[in-house]
Write an enzyme that holds these catalytic residues in place. Structure first.
Site, mmCIF file in Angstrom:
data_model
loop_
_atom_site.group_PDB
_atom_site.id
_atom_site.type_symbol
_atom_site.label_atom_id
_atom_site.label_comp_id
_atom_site.label_asym_id
_atom_site.label_seq_id
_atom_site.Cartn_x
_atom_site.Cartn_y
_atom_site.Cartn_z
ATOM 1 N N HIS A 49 0.845 -1.150 0.050
ATOM 2 C CA HIS A 49 -0.029 -0.073 0.010
ATOM 3 C C HIS A 49 0.873 1.255 -0.074
ATOM 4 O O HIS A 49 2.172 1.031 0.125
ATOM 5 C CB HIS A 49 -1.076 -0.107 1.196
ATOM 6 C CG HIS A 49 -0.442 -0.130 2.602
ATOM 7 N ND1 HIS A 49 -0.108 -1.117 3.390
ATOM 8 C CD2 HIS A 49 0.130 1.192 3.557
ATOM 9 C CE1 HIS A 49 0.505 -0.820 4.392
ATOM 10 N NE2 HIS A 49 0.574 0.413 4.422
ATOM 11 N N GLY A 50 0.397 2.297 -0.269
ATOM 12 C CA GLY A 50 1.090 3.635 -0.313
ATOM 13 C C GLY A 50 0.396 4.625 0.787
ATOM 14 O O GLY A 50 -0.814 4.291 1.271
#
Length: 141
Positions: A49-50
């Protein structure tokens, strides 16, 4: 420095063992959260994820983890396998952690509390966010 990079952790070694030390002045952010990953099966991937705002220092306290960071333009591969080195992750990075050894323990020092709106869970959405100039909600600094 706003690029990912390895950080050497001060440590003290004597006949009693080793002591690693991180103090607030050692980091470019105030620690607002600490979490850790353990009992992750070998070969498993975590992260993926970011974050829009979050800064992190990732430590591998035991074992080995391969980390790949991506800002939508460049990729950075890292391996953490000793407790005297951490990985600084600036905001705006997609991350992926692959656990390589049994008993690996990864600890993360984070600049912000958990905020669901800071996460981007799909890589295509992360790339679109990068292409749009990394916009942030108006109500958050």
């Amino acid at each position: 420095m706003n690029t990912p990079h390895l950080v050497e952790i001060r440590n003290h070694l004597d006949a009693r063992g080793a002591l690693g030390v991180i103090e607030g002045a050692d980091l470019p952010f105030d620690i607002r959260r600490l979490y850790y990953l353990f009992d992750v099966p070998i070969g498993s991937v975590r992260g993926e994820h970011g974050h829009k705002r979050l800064q992190q220092l990732i430590l591998c306290l035991h074992g080995k983890v391969d980390i790949t960071l991506n800002d939508g333009r460049s990729r950075w591969p890292f391996t953490l396998d000793r407790a005297t080195q951490g990985l600084y992750v600036p905001p705006g990075m997609w991350r992926s952690l692959e656990f390589r050894d049994p008993g690996t323990v990864v600890c993360v020092l984070a600049s912000r509390p958990y905020e669901v709106e800071d996460y981007i869970y799909h890589f295509e959405d992360f790339l679109a966010w990068v292409q749009a100039g990394r916009p942030l909600p108006e109500d958050q600094p």
